[in-house]
Motif scaffolding. Structure first.
Motif, PDB file in Angstrom:
ATOM      1  N   LEU A 188      40.010  73.391  47.960  1.00  0.00           N
ATOM      2  CA  LEU A 188      40.098  73.621  49.409  1.00  0.00           C
ATOM      3  C   LEU A 188      39.525  72.453  50.199  1.00  0.00           C
ATOM      4  O   LEU A 188      39.848  72.278  51.377  1.00  0.00           O
ATOM      5  N   ASN A 189      38.659  71.657  49.580  1.00  0.00           N
ATOM      6  CA  ASN A 189      38.011  70.533  50.255  1.00  0.00           C
ATOM      7  C   ASN A 189      38.633  69.190  49.880  1.00  0.00           C
ATOM      8  O   ASN A 189      38.101  68.146  50.224  1.00  0.00           O
ATOM      9  N   ASP A 190      39.755  69.227  49.196  1.00  0.00           N
ATOM     10  CA  ASP A 190      40.371  67.996  48.707  1.00  0.00           C
ATOM     11  C   ASP A 190      41.563  67.556  49.552  1.00  0.00           C
ATOM     12  O   ASP A 190      42.233  66.594  49.206  1.00  0.00           O
ATOM     13  N   ASP A 191      41.833  68.256  50.645  1.00  0.00           N
ATOM     14  CA  ASP A 191      43.028  67.954  51.443  1.00  0.00           C
ATOM     15  C   ASP A 191      42.831  66.860  52.478  1.00  0.00           C
ATOM     16  O   ASP A 191      43.805  66.255  52.921  1.00  0.00           O
ATOM     17  N   THR A 192      41.597  66.630  52.904  1.00  0.00           N
ATOM     18  CA  THR A 192      41.364  65.610  53.930  1.00  0.00           C
ATOM     19  C   THR A 192      40.391  64.570  53.409  1.00  0.00           C
ATOM     20  O   THR A 192      39.634  64.829  52.477  1.00  0.00           O
ATOM     21  N   GLY A 193      40.407  63.409  54.003  1.00  0.00           N
ATOM     22  CA  GLY A 193      39.505  62.338  53.600  1.00  0.00           C
ATOM     23  C   GLY A 193      40.060  61.563  52.431  1.00  0.00           C
ATOM     24  O   GLY A 193      41.090  61.906  51.849  1.00  0.00           O
ATOM     25  N   PRO A 194      39.359  60.506  52.072  1.00  0.00           N
ATOM     26  CA  PRO A 194      39.825  59.679  50.956  1.00  0.00           C
ATOM     27  C   PRO A 194      39.725  60.441  49.638  1.00  0.00           C
ATOM     28  O   PRO A 194      38.932  61.376  49.507  1.00  0.00           O
ATOM     29  N   PRO A 195      40.515  60.049  48.661  1.00  0.00           N
ATOM     30  CA  PRO A 195      40.402  60.690  47.339  1.00  0.00           C
ATOM     31  C   PRO A 195      38.970  60.557  46.819  1.00  0.00           C
ATOM     32  O   PRO A 195      38.322  59.528  47.028  1.00  0.00           O
TER      33      PRO A 195
END
Length: 194
Positions: free
Chosen positions: A130-137
């Motif tokens: 759920l927290n992997d959708d925004t920001g850099p990898p």
């Protein structure tokens, strides 16, 4: 920014309860991650994606929960199997203030070292989907933008050893098992037929 790989040591912390002091240190050390990842983190009251069943803790963390939540453990039923026993009907944690270490770092970008072929180490990373959708990898984040697994776990193992001896340093307790026997049955069912 504090170094999350070097939290204060519960052995030297003036707090009379070294586990509570360690939890407070983890909370302080994760604050910069909260700020750094505020747009990425979807963690909110009621989000229970990381609150899985069968989480285990060292007995010293179980002791802290028992001391602060004896009435809950004796008189209330755990959440039905499938998610953490301490969730309420709305998916909120009933022991949030005294939640274990593992719950305090869930959701953050995590990093740890693991053995690769032979003697070499490889860095691994993970984050709640759920927290992997925004920001850099997360693979591109600097190390200080991640919570490093290992140092706090070592401190917990040391505190466990000091409190209960060598053999106990390998013992883990399921959170669900902290509830009184019979608490698996909802309260209404336990009182029917009386």
């Amino acid at each position: 920014m504090p170094d999350p790989t070097n939290p204060p040591d519960p052995e030297t912390d003036p707090d009379p309860d070294p586990i509570a002091a360690l939890h407070q240190a983890v909370d302080r050390l994760t604050r910069p991650l909260d700020v750094m990842h505020r747009d990425r983190l979807q963690c909110r009251r009621g989000c229970a994606s990381c609150c899985v069943d069968d989480l285990t803790v060292f007995p010293v963390e179980a002791d802290l929960i028992r001391r602060h939540h004896a009435p809950l453990l004796a008189n209330e039923a755990p959440h039905p199997a499938g998610v953490c026993a301490f969730l309420d009907d709305q998916g909120a944690c009933r022991i949030y203030e005294h939640r274990p270490y593992v719950c305090r770092t869930q959701g953050y970008p995590l990093r740890w070292l693991d053995e690769a072929d032979g003697d070499s180490l490889v860095e691994l990373r993970d984050i709640c989907p759920l927290n992997d959708d925004t920001g850099p990898p997360i693979e591109q984040l600097p190390a200080e933008a991640c919570w490093t697994l290992g140092p706090v776990e070592e401190q917990l193992a040391r505190a466990q050893y000091q409190a209960h001896g060598e053999a106990s340093a390998r013992v883990r307790i399921r959170l669900r098992d902290l509830f009184a026997p019979g608490a698996e049955t909802p309260r209404d069912a336990r009182h029917q037929g009386r």
